[in-house]
Design a protein around this motif. Structure first.
Motif, mmCIF file in Angstrom:
data_model
loop_
_atom_site.group_PDB
_atom_site.id
_atom_site.type_symbol
_atom_site.label_atom_id
_atom_site.label_comp_id
_atom_site.label_asym_id
_atom_site.label_seq_id
_atom_site.Cartn_x
_atom_site.Cartn_y
_atom_site.Cartn_z
ATOM 1 N N ARG A 1 45.335 17.332 27.610
ATOM 2 C CA ARG A 1 45.650 17.439 29.045
ATOM 3 C C ARG A 1 47.155 17.406 29.276
ATOM 4 N NH1 ARG A 1 41.247 13.556 29.251
ATOM 5 N NH2 ARG A 1 39.320 14.659 29.823
ATOM 6 N N ARG A 2 47.879 16.577 28.508
ATOM 7 C CA ARG A 2 49.340 16.551 28.639
ATOM 8 C C ARG A 2 49.927 17.899 28.222
ATOM 9 N NH1 ARG A 2 50.939 12.697 25.140
ATOM 10 N NH2 ARG A 2 51.052 10.990 26.632
ATOM 11 N N ALA B 1 41.872 25.475 20.360
ATOM 12 C CA ALA B 1 42.163 26.595 21.259
ATOM 13 C C ALA B 1 41.150 26.651 22.402
ATOM 14 C CB ALA B 1 42.167 27.902 20.477
ATOM 15 N N GLY B 2 39.888 26.454 22.079
ATOM 16 C CA GLY B 2 38.858 26.469 23.113
ATOM 17 C C GLY B 2 39.020 25.331 24.104
ATOM 18 N N LEU B 3 39.295 24.131 23.596
ATOM 19 C CA LEU B 3 39.444 22.965 24.479
ATOM 20 C C LEU B 3 40.650 23.108 25.403
ATOM 21 C CD1 LEU B 3 38.634 20.057 21.989
ATOM 22 C CD2 LEU B 3 37.245 20.803 23.940
ATOM 23 N N LEU B 4 41.774 23.605 24.870
ATOM 24 C CA LEU B 4 42.952 23.768 25.719
ATOM 25 C C LEU B 4 42.718 24.854 26.770
ATOM 26 C CD1 LEU B 4 45.826 23.112 26.536
ATOM 27 C CD2 LEU B 4 46.649 24.617 24.716
ATOM 28 N N SER B 5 42.054 25.933 26.389
ATOM 29 C CA SER B 5 41.755 26.981 27.364
ATOM 30 C C SER B 5 40.871 26.445 28.492
ATOM 31 C CB SER B 5 41.056 28.161 26.672
ATOM 32 O OG SER B 5 41.909 28.775 25.739
ATOM 33 N N MET B 6 39.870 25.647 28.137
ATOM 34 C CA MET B 6 39.005 25.047 29.153
ATOM 35 C C MET B 6 39.804 24.138 30.082
ATOM 36 S SD MET B 6 35.736 24.101 26.725
ATOM 37 C CE MET B 6 34.782 23.354 28.042
ATOM 38 N N THR B 7 40.713 23.354 29.499
ATOM 39 C CA THR B 7 41.516 22.420 30.292
ATOM 40 C C THR B 7 42.425 23.177 31.257
ATOM 41 O OG1 THR B 7 41.496 20.870 28.430
ATOM 42 C CG2 THR B 7 43.106 20.472 30.161
ATOM 43 N N ASN C 1 40.423 24.429 34.087
ATOM 44 C CA ASN C 1 40.104 23.331 35.005
ATOM 45 C C ASN C 1 41.251 23.063 35.968
ATOM 46 O OD1 ASN C 1 37.689 23.030 33.692
ATOM 47 N ND2 ASN C 1 38.345 21.303 32.430
ATOM 48 N N MET C 2 42.474 23.401 35.547
ATOM 49 C CA MET C 2 43.659 23.215 36.385
ATOM 50 C C MET C 2 43.936 24.425 37.270
ATOM 51 S SD MET C 2 46.079 21.513 33.435
ATOM 52 C CE MET C 2 47.556 21.473 34.454
ATOM 53 N N GLY C 3 43.092 25.432 37.182
ATOM 54 C CA GLY C 3 43.246 26.600 38.037
ATOM 55 C C GLY C 3 44.033 27.737 37.426
ATOM 56 N N LEU C 4 44.338 27.664 36.133
ATOM 57 C CA LEU C 4 45.083 28.729 35.469
ATOM 58 C C LEU C 4 44.129 29.683 34.760
ATOM 59 C CD1 LEU C 4 47.976 26.665 33.846
ATOM 60 C CD2 LEU C 4 48.155 28.177 35.811
#
Length: 415
Positions: free
Chosen positions: A20-21, A83-89, A92-95
């Motif tokens: 998340r950071r 890569a999948g987890l960061l893309s999902m995150t 979630n932030m609207g990007l």
């Protein structure tokens, strides 16, 4: 619109909170108007776990090819998860974001599985995604060979992925890691180590190849070849907290004041192989090192001396610990053909090096090094030099003592 490649190492993405950071750092760059591609490593410890599983699966049976290609299939999976987890995150932030694996870009490599080299990266697909406003989250450390098989780039290969992608996209490259830049030596060994504001490509290349863990050697080679602007930064900050920090890796001409020595590096990942009673005539070295090269065993330091018996010589050379057993097996297989007496391997050694572009124009660097080690009672086993570095092989037990002594001897704590 400028493009930026951001790379995050394993400790930077070790858990969901750190991911998340990372996402917040990426979002800040997007909000500043940049087109952003992100290269990620596997979560800390995951690659080691995967490698242990491949070791546990065992070697291929006699007559069956080695399983290096299947090893790559297993160990490349760690980066896919991140890569999948960061893309999902990011979503979630609207990007707008999506993950990319090495074969999807594609990152085309040779077929040296486990330590493949990138041949080319067609930029069209990635460039189109960035132009369309998408954040590309790329699994580092991996590519695909021309047979369509997954190939990994060796330890630290995500750095190489990032710089190669930056070169293909004509982008700058920020390498985020667990330290806030490149230091004069490992701060865990020497508390007085200083962060360098700038370091030349050549110095960084030597430091990376000689044991500094900040950047992988191949990534620096690529950055130097394609003039990719590289910054080393800490990922353990929030956006805007460390403006102007980090270390810039750049051309030597961009560094106003040249230091004689910029850093002290060390590597404990060394094994010394000694060959005794070699025939002392032309062609012997070619036979030995040709066989090792054919097996993709990288040889570093080499020294040859006359033996007590007439017309014979002894030879010592170093390889990585992971390659030591295979190197011994290769030379033993040629023992009768070459005609040497015996071979011995010592894994309780370390390589310590001093690096600096200022060595080109200053005498006495070696004298200072050897004097500082002698004063601490550190015996030198092998020496190798280049235009901007001096390396010595020593007993591994004296590694930290040697690093601290050399750091003080060159006044690096005063930078």
């Amino acid at each position: 619109m400028s493009r930026l490649v951001m790379k995050f190492g394993g400790t930077s993405v070790a858990d969901l909170e750190r991911i998340r950071r990372v996402a917040r750092l990426v979002a800040a760059e997007v909000e500043s108007g940049k087109q952003v591609a992100v290269v990620v490593s596997a979560m800390a410890g995951k690659t080691n776990e995967l490698v242990a599983w491949t070791d546990g699966a065992g070697a291929a049976a006699q007559g069956i090819p080695e399983s290096d290609d299947e090893y790559d299939v297993v160990v490349a999976s760690g980066e896919q998860v991140t890569a999948g987890l960061l893309s999902m995150t990011l979503r979630n932030m609207g990007l707008r974001a999506r993950s990319w694996l090495g074969w999807q870009i594609p990152i085309i490599t040779d077929e040296a599985h486990g330590k493949a080299r990138i041949d080319e990266i067609p930029p069209e697909k990635l460039a189109a995604a960035l132009d369309g406003g998408e954040v590309a989250v790329i699994a580092g450390f991996q590519g695909v060979d021309r047979q369509g098989r997954i190939a990994t780039l060796g330890r630290g290969g995500s750095d190489t992925s990032a710089v190669a992608i930056a070169a293909a996209l004509e982008a700058a490259c920020d390498i985020y890691t667990d330290v806030d830049g490149v230091y004069t030596t490992d701060p865990r060994i020497e508390a007085k180590a200083r962060r360098l504001a700038k370091i030349s490509y050549e110095e960084m290349l030597e430091m990376a190849s000689l044991g500094a863990k900040v950047l992988q050697t191949r990534s620096v080679e690529l950055a130097m070849a394609y003039k990719v602007p590289v910054r080393v930064l800490s990922s353990f900050v929030e956006p805007g907290e460390a403006t102007g920090a980090g270390t810039i890796v750049c051309d030597e001409e961009e560094i106003v004041e040249k230091r004689i020595v910029s850093g002290v590096a060390y590597s404990r990942d060394e094994a010394k192989i000694s060959l005794f009673g070699l025939p002392d005539h032309p062609g012997v070295s070619k036979e030995i090192f040709g066989r090792l090269a054919d097996a993709n065993v990288n040889v570093d330091m080499i020294v040859q001396s006359h033996a007590r018996t007439a017309d014979t010589a002894n030879m010592e050379f170093t390889v990585g610990k992971r390659d030591a057993a295979r190197a011994v097996e290769i030379v033993r297989a040629a023992q009768q053909e070459i005609g040497f007496d015996d071979v011995h391997v010592d894994e309780e050694v370390a390589k310590v090096s001093v690096i600096g572009v200022g060595m080109r124009s200053h005498a006495g660097v070696a004298k200072t090094m050897f004097g500082a080690l002698a004063e601490k009672g550190v015996n030198i086993q092998v020496i190798s030099t280049s235009e901007i570095k001096i390396s010595v092989l020593i007993d591994a037990a004296y590694t930290e003592l040697a690093v601290r002594a050399l750091h003080a001897a060159y006044g690096l704590d005063q930078l």
